[in-house]
Motif scaffolding. Structure first.
Motif, mmCIF file in Angstrom:
data_model
loop_
_atom_site.group_PDB
_atom_site.id
_atom_site.type_symbol
_atom_site.label_atom_id
_atom_site.label_comp_id
_atom_site.label_asym_id
_atom_site.label_seq_id
_atom_site.Cartn_x
_atom_site.Cartn_y
_atom_site.Cartn_z
ATOM 1 N N LEU A 190 0.794 -1.227 0.000
ATOM 2 C CA LEU A 190 0.000 0.000 0.000
ATOM 3 C C LEU A 190 0.825 1.274 0.000
ATOM 4 C CD1 LEU A 190 -2.717 -1.091 2.605
ATOM 5 C CD2 LEU A 190 -2.811 -1.238 0.101
ATOM 6 N N GLN A 191 2.047 1.222 0.521
ATOM 7 C CA GLN A 191 2.827 2.444 0.685
ATOM 8 C C GLN A 191 3.746 2.756 -0.490
ATOM 9 O OE1 GLN A 191 4.347 3.422 4.574
ATOM 10 N NE2 GLN A 191 3.290 1.684 5.505
ATOM 11 N N LEU A 192 3.733 1.926 -1.508
ATOM 12 C CA LEU A 192 4.518 2.238 -2.699
ATOM 13 C C LEU A 192 3.930 3.444 -3.423
ATOM 14 C CD1 LEU A 192 5.350 -1.262 -4.238
ATOM 15 C CD2 LEU A 192 6.878 0.263 -2.983
ATOM 16 N N SER A 193 4.786 4.235 -4.044
ATOM 17 C CA SER A 193 4.346 5.471 -4.692
ATOM 18 C C SER A 193 3.690 5.202 -6.038
ATOM 19 C CB SER A 193 5.546 6.407 -4.884
ATOM 20 O OG SER A 193 6.331 5.985 -5.981
ATOM 21 N N ASP A 194 3.053 6.236 -6.562
ATOM 22 C CA ASP A 194 2.417 6.140 -7.865
ATOM 23 C C ASP A 194 3.433 6.082 -9.004
ATOM 24 O OD1 ASP A 194 -0.094 6.184 -6.726
ATOM 25 O OD2 ASP A 194 -0.319 8.360 -6.890
ATOM 26 N N ASN A 195 4.721 6.257 -8.660
ATOM 27 C CA ASN A 195 5.757 6.158 -9.688
ATOM 28 C C ASN A 195 5.890 4.739 -10.227
ATOM 29 O OD1 ASN A 195 6.405 8.850 -9.297
ATOM 30 N ND2 ASN A 195 8.077 8.425 -7.870
ATOM 31 N N ILE A 196 5.429 3.778 -9.451
ATOM 32 C CA ILE A 196 5.551 2.389 -9.875
ATOM 33 C C ILE A 196 4.577 2.124 -11.028
ATOM 34 C CG2 ILE A 196 5.439 -0.026 -9.161
ATOM 35 C CD1 ILE A 196 7.620 1.645 -7.776
ATOM 36 N N GLN A 197 5.138 1.804 -12.203
ATOM 37 C CA GLN A 197 4.326 1.558 -13.387
ATOM 38 C C GLN A 197 3.749 0.146 -13.418
ATOM 39 O OE1 GLN A 197 3.810 3.961 -15.986
ATOM 40 N NE2 GLN A 197 4.668 5.291 -14.402
ATOM 41 N N ARG A 297 6.559 -1.462 6.667
ATOM 42 C CA ARG A 297 6.487 -0.712 5.412
ATOM 43 C C ARG A 297 6.106 -1.603 4.216
ATOM 44 N NH1 ARG A 297 6.905 4.854 3.557
ATOM 45 N NH2 ARG A 297 8.096 5.237 5.468
ATOM 46 N N LEU A 298 6.627 -2.815 4.155
ATOM 47 C CA LEU A 298 6.358 -3.717 3.027
ATOM 48 C C LEU A 298 5.915 -5.088 3.527
ATOM 49 C CD1 LEU A 298 9.376 -3.014 0.615
ATOM 50 C CD2 LEU A 298 7.016 -2.237 0.337
ATOM 51 N N PRO A 299 5.054 -5.770 2.758
ATOM 52 C CA PRO A 299 4.647 -7.132 3.151
ATOM 53 C C PRO A 299 5.567 -8.215 2.603
ATOM 54 C CG PRO A 299 3.304 -6.390 1.323
ATOM 55 C CD PRO A 299 4.225 -5.242 1.654
ATOM 56 N N VAL A 300 6.224 -7.948 1.478
ATOM 57 C CA VAL A 300 7.107 -8.931 0.837
ATOM 58 C C VAL A 300 8.334 -8.202 0.298
ATOM 59 C CG1 VAL A 300 5.214 -10.477 0.180
ATOM 60 C CG2 VAL A 300 5.970 -8.683 -1.419
ATOM 61 N N ALA A 301 9.321 -8.960 -0.131
ATOM 62 C CA ALA A 301 10.527 -8.375 -0.714
ATOM 63 C C ALA A 301 10.212 -7.751 -2.069
ATOM 64 C CB ALA A 301 11.611 -9.432 -0.867
ATOM 65 N N ILE A 302 10.768 -6.557 -2.297
ATOM 66 C CA ILE A 302 10.544 -5.838 -3.557
ATOM 67 C C ILE A 302 11.885 -5.346 -4.085
ATOM 68 C CG2 ILE A 302 9.554 -3.777 -4.606
ATOM 69 C CD1 ILE A 302 7.117 -4.147 -2.900
ATOM 70 N N THR A 303 12.141 -5.644 -5.355
ATOM 71 C CA THR A 303 13.360 -5.214 -6.032
ATOM 72 C C THR A 303 13.003 -4.145 -7.059
ATOM 73 O OG1 THR A 303 14.357 -7.393 -5.767
ATOM 74 C CG2 THR A 303 15.314 -5.968 -7.444
ATOM 75 N N SER A 304 13.873 -3.152 -7.197
ATOM 76 C CA SER A 304 13.685 -2.103 -8.200
ATOM 77 C C SER A 304 14.511 -2.412 -9.432
ATOM 78 C CB SER A 304 14.103 -0.742 -7.629
ATOM 79 O OG SER A 304 14.220 0.215 -8.672
ATOM 80 N N LEU A 305 13.863 -2.439 -10.587
ATOM 81 C CA LEU A 305 14.553 -2.698 -11.846
ATOM 82 C C LEU A 305 15.586 -1.617 -12.138
ATOM 83 C CD1 LEU A 305 14.726 -4.371 -14.535
ATOM 84 C CD2 LEU A 305 13.059 -2.750 -15.469
ATOM 85 N N GLU A 306 15.187 -0.353 -12.032
ATOM 86 C CA GLU A 306 16.074 0.748 -12.385
ATOM 87 C C GLU A 306 17.140 0.999 -11.324
ATOM 88 O OE1 GLU A 306 12.120 1.635 -14.419
ATOM 89 O OE2 GLU A 306 12.739 1.110 -12.379
ATOM 90 N N PHE A 349 8.345 5.318 -2.348
ATOM 91 C CA PHE A 349 7.251 5.274 -1.377
ATOM 92 C C PHE A 349 6.502 6.597 -1.338
ATOM 93 C CE2 PHE A 349 10.411 2.209 0.087
ATOM 94 C CZ PHE A 349 9.623 1.092 0.323
ATOM 95 N N ARG A 350 5.307 6.546 -0.801
ATOM 96 C CA ARG A 350 4.493 7.755 -0.657
ATOM 97 C C ARG A 350 5.115 8.711 0.351
ATOM 98 N NH1 ARG A 350 -0.195 6.930 -3.362
ATOM 99 N NH2 ARG A 350 -0.841 4.765 -3.723
ATOM 100 N N SER A 351 5.818 8.184 1.316
ATOM 101 C CA SER A 351 6.552 9.000 2.280
ATOM 102 C C SER A 351 7.926 8.391 2.472
ATOM 103 C CB SER A 351 5.810 9.067 3.615
ATOM 104 O OG SER A 351 5.647 7.781 4.176
ATOM 105 N N GLU A 352 8.912 9.218 2.779
ATOM 106 C CA GLU A 352 10.296 8.768 2.855
ATOM 107 C C GLU A 352 10.503 7.807 4.022
ATOM 108 O OE1 GLU A 352 14.731 10.789 3.203
ATOM 109 O OE2 GLU A 352 13.063 11.946 2.359
#
Length: 434
Positions: A190-197, A297-306, A349-352
């Motif tokens: 839920l806390q990921l930002s809208d930048n995530i496509q 902050r997160l429920p599972v592990a998340i990796t950023s491609l960029e 994230f929506r907040s830092e």
């Protein structure tokens, strides 16, 4: 527990098998061996689990079936040398020593050896999670594993094609993968930002809630089976007759019928001493930043491609990890690389993220130029080998332990031996470097 039938009565023998290395690989192997009835002693210069195993990303990365580098690394080499904060860093002072290793890595990018590496990694990864389930079930530790999948997300629309190409490659390798929209991912995180496509979801992955506790649970279970853990440094060794002799930094000589080398990035020298084979083992210096106030902050592990790093939720906070630095075992840590991980998180994230009381860390991942570990039995079964798993040490530890437990029998099926281990061990043999 009763000794294995092959145990010797020689009073100078400390154990049936001496395991050198008390990280996740060594402790998993020690436990599996003890469950078969072997008398085991584990030696390490540090307390169990305090090396690279302490600071790994906690991600059971079964989806990562490709080698650490591809052909694109050639174009990245200038940036690797010039950017001290880049996701893949080669310290210019280490170039002369690293050059032979990188030459081998580039040679392994040819189609045939590259595909052989993919097949070897995939064979281990396909068995890895089930092996972990079996191992943790055997010690009532399944609660340490969260089997809820993981995500690879992207932010730039221009990278949609790259993501789709990666998905197609993974499907070709039979990796379970799903394409998700940004909104669908935010419904879960839920806390990921809208930048995530959007991104990829990997349902066959998992993460551990506490990396040190995983090792400690294996240690305690092993101790209950009679395994002894001793804090000492092995400086040399030799094979003679029907035993292996080890010399420690306290001038104490230890002998046993079998020895398992599982001391990660520190395995090369002793392996050469006991096998006569020189191993092109180097280290990926990995960094993490633990954020103790970001547990939810997160429920599972998340990796950023960029941004090329991973964020894993754990009991003690949110762990940011994933950069690679080639600078050897001797140079001091550059903790700015750990703090750089916080900068990489900004905008996701929506907040830092809250970095109050954040704790930086650096450790040594053992890496071979073909991205495959050495898992083998040599010297007529007296020397067992289990190291070189690079950033997949946690992922492949339990399946490696099953393989080692089978190799230790020297072909004699023990009643407790597993039938689950990988059948074809040729990709992991030490003789590929002879």
């Amino acid at each position: 527990m009763d000794a294995h039938p092959q145990a010797t009565s020689d009073p100078n023998v400390e154990a049936d098998i001496i395991v050198i290395g008390a990280g996740i690989i060594g402790t998993a192997c020690a436990l599996s061996l003890s469950q078969q009835g072997w008398r085991v002693v584990v030696l390490d210069s540090q307390p169990p689990g305090m090396g690279a195993s302490y600071g790994n990303a906690g991600h059971m990365a079964t989806e990562q079936v490709f080698p650490i580098a591809d052909a694109a690394i050639v174009k990245q080499l200038p940036k690797m040398l010039l950017d001290p904060m880049g996701p893949l860093r080669l310290d210019w002072r280490y170039v002369p020593k690293a050059l032979p290793w990188f030459t081998r890595l580039l040679w392994n990018l040819r189609q045939a050896p590259y595909q052989a590496s993919v097949a070897g990694i995939r064979a281990l990864n396909e068995q890895s999670l089930a092996a972990w389930q079996r191992l943790l079930d055997s010690i009532d530790g399944r609660h340490l594993l969260k089997e809820e999948g993981s995500f690879l997300v992207y932010e730039k629309a221009d990278n949609a094609d790259e993501l789709e190409a990666l998905r197609a490659r993974m499907v070709e390798q039979q990796v379970a993968v799903e394409r998700w929209s940004g909104d669908a991912i935010r419904d879960v995180a839920l806390q990921l930002s809208d930048n995530i496509q959007g991104g990829l979801f990997f349902p066959g992955t998992a993460h551990v809630i506490n990396t040190w506790q995983v090792v400690n649970s294996l240690v305690q279970a092993a101790k209950s089976n009679g395994v002894q853990f001793r804090q000492t440094t092995v400086v040399s060794g030799s094979v003679s007759g029907h035993c292996v002799s080890l010399q420690t930094d306290s001038s104490t000589a230890l002998t046993a019928p079998k020895v398992l080398i599982a001391c990660g990035a520190h395995s090369a020298k002793l392996t050469t001493a006991l096998t006569g084979t020189s191993i092109p083992l180097d280290t990926e210096r990995g960094y993490h930043l633990m954020l103790p106030h970001e547990r939810e902050r997160l429920p599972v592990a998340i990796t950023s491609l960029e941004r090329r790093f991973i964020m894993t939720p754990m009991e003690e906070g949110l762990r940011l990890a994933g950069t690679v630095e080639f600078a050897g075992l001797q140079r001091p840590a550059n903790m700015q690389r750990a703090w750089q991980l916080h900068k990489l998180s900004q905008g996701l994230f929506r907040s830092e993220l809250d970095i109050t009381d954040a704790q930086p860390w650096m450790g040594f991942r053992p890496s071979l130029p073909d991205s495959l570990p050495i898992i083998d039995s040599v010297q007529d079964g007296r020397v067992l080998l289990a190291f070189g798993h690079h950033h997949l040490g946690l992922t492949q530890a339990a399946v490696t332990a099953e393989i080692i437990a089978n190799l230790a029998t020297q072909g004699e099926r023990h009643p407790s031996a597993t039938n689950h281990a990988v059948a074809d061990l040729s990709p992991y043999r030490i003789n590929r470097f002879t």
